[in-house]
Enzyme design. Structure first.
Site, PDB file in Angstrom:
ATOM      1  N   TYR A 114      -1.463  17.114  32.660  1.00 24.81           N
ATOM      2  CA  TYR A 114      -2.068  16.957  31.347  1.00 24.81           C
ATOM      3  C   TYR A 114      -0.800  16.380  30.523  1.00 24.81           C
ATOM      4  O   TYR A 114      -1.089  15.535  29.383  1.00 24.81           O
ATOM      5  CB  TYR A 114      -2.345  18.278  30.759  1.00 24.81           C
ATOM      6  CG  TYR A 114      -3.665  18.808  31.571  1.00 24.81           C
ATOM      7  CD1 TYR A 114      -4.792  17.866  31.762  1.00 24.81           C
ATOM      8  CD2 TYR A 114      -3.697  20.329  31.922  1.00 24.81           C
ATOM      9  CE1 TYR A 114      -5.966  18.548  32.438  1.00 24.81           C
ATOM     10  CE2 TYR A 114      -4.699  20.740  32.569  1.00 24.81           C
ATOM     11  CZ  TYR A 114      -5.935  19.812  32.717  1.00 24.81           C
ATOM     12  OH  TYR A 114      -7.048  20.412  33.478  1.00 24.81           O
TER      13      TYR A 114
ATOM     14  N   GLU B 235      -9.723   8.616  33.744  1.00 28.57           N
ATOM     15  CA  GLU B 235     -10.704   9.657  33.363  1.00 28.57           C
ATOM     16  C   GLU B 235     -11.413   9.337  32.059  1.00 28.57           C
ATOM     17  O   GLU B 235     -10.818   8.984  31.137  1.00 28.57           O
ATOM     18  CB  GLU B 235     -10.194  11.023  33.322  1.00 28.57           C
ATOM     19  CG  GLU B 235     -11.279  12.252  33.097  1.00 28.57           C
ATOM     20  CD  GLU B 235     -10.803  13.735  33.542  1.00 28.57           C
ATOM     21  OE1 GLU B 235      -9.588  13.644  34.220  1.00 28.57           O
ATOM     22  OE2 GLU B 235     -11.430  14.609  33.245  1.00 28.57           O
TER      23      GLU B 235
HETATM   24 ZN    ZN Z   1     -11.806  18.568  30.117  1.00 29.99          ZN
HETATM   25 FE    FE Z   2     -12.192  16.056  34.015  1.00 27.72          FE
HETATM   26 FE    FE Z   3      -8.998  15.653  33.685  1.00 25.29          FE
END
Ligand code: ZN
Ligand code: FE
Ligand code: FE
Length: 285
Positions: free
Chosen positions: A79, A151
């Site tokens: 992340y 994503e």
């Molecule tokens: Zn999420």
């Molecule tokens: Fe996701």
């Molecule tokens: Fe993700």
């Protein structure tokens, strides 16, 4: 419960697993919970540290995946890797992390590597997209045997990827076949794509803007927040604003049912096993 062979092979379902015990151990854990695909973080999701590489473990995992007829795995980047962060030094570090992740994915060839496109932190969407494109071109240049997935995001803060158009702009900028999209059900609903009332319409829009041939995987998450909230809080399957009927429609959809589907719901392993069984019970013959 033992599932009919065709149900197992048609629907590739799994969840996020811990990579600490190695790759072969993850395949065995997946088998224990009725999964035939899974996701894992390539390094500490909230840091940047990666495990030492272990080619023997990778080879064992590859053998097991083949023997047990797993669908493609969907690895997840950290992340903290923001390819369009403002500080040039931090950006250079993120680019190095991406390059290293793609290189490492060669140990588990022919799988997917998914990541969050990034947050432009005030630089503007166009500048952010240009930085992401540049990083991807450089990292993908060696042609490692991995398909990279962007994503779909909820559009929280300055997040890029909250619209199909932004993802398409990145794909066009990179100009490669081995770049696709992972559709996160919680994120797209939070972003304002109504997959609860109009799944077909959303898929048509995806096709018109990006092209469905780029859709390679899904993240199955219910949402704790209402439609178009731009929040990104995952709920367990059937316990949020998407509801169980939406997931039944998704897993049985002819355009979706052959893609790997990864649960990122707030669960430990027993909860994941129950959700996987629940979803398999919804498969129409
Ligand atoms: Zn999420
Ligand atoms: Fe996701
Ligand atoms: Fe993700």
């Amino acid at each position: 419960m033992v599932w009919a062979k065709d149900v197992m092979e048609v629907l590739y379902l799994g969840c996020h697993l811990s990579a600490t015990g190695g790759n072969a151990a993850m395949v065995r854990t997946a088998l224990d919970i009725g999964a035939n695909t899974f996701a894992f973080f390539t390094r500490n999701p909230r840091g940047s540290k990666a495990k030492k590489e272990d080619p023997a473990d990778c080879a064992r995992a590859v053998d097991l995946l083949k023997k047990e007829k797993f669908g493609p795995l969907v690895a997840h980047g950290a992340y903290t890797m923001n390819l369009c962060t403002r500080e040039p030094e931090a950006r250079a570090f993120a680019r190095e992390v991406l390059r290293d992740d793609l290189r490492r994915m060669a140990g588990l060839p022919e799988n997917f590597y998914n990541f969050h496109p990034g947050s432009h932190v005030g630089q503007g969407t166009d500048a952010g997209i240009a930085q992401i494109v540049d990083a991807l071109r450089q990292a993908m240049d060696p042609g490692y045997p991995v398909t990279v997935l962007l994503e779909t995001m909820a559009g929280k803060g300055s997040e890029i990827g909250g619209s199909f158009r932004e993802l398409k702009d990145i794909i066009d900028g990179v100009g490669r076949e081995d770049l696709g999209v992972c559709l996160d059900t919680c994120h797209v609903y939070d972003a304002g794509y109504d997959i609860v009332h109009n799944l077909d319409g959303v898929l048509q829009e995806f096709d018109a803007i990006i092209g469905l041939e780029r859709l390679k995987a899904l993240h199955l998450n219910d949402s704790k927040n209402p439609f178009s909230s731009h929040k990104d809080r995952h709920a367990c399957i059937g316990q949020g604003s998407l509801g169980l009927d939406t997931f039944a429609a998704i897993i049985n959809h002819p355009l979706l049912r052959d893609k790997p589907m990864i649960l990122e719901t707030p669960n430990e392993l027993p909860g994941y096993a129950r959700e996987i069984a629940l979803l398999r019970s919804l498969v129409c013959p």
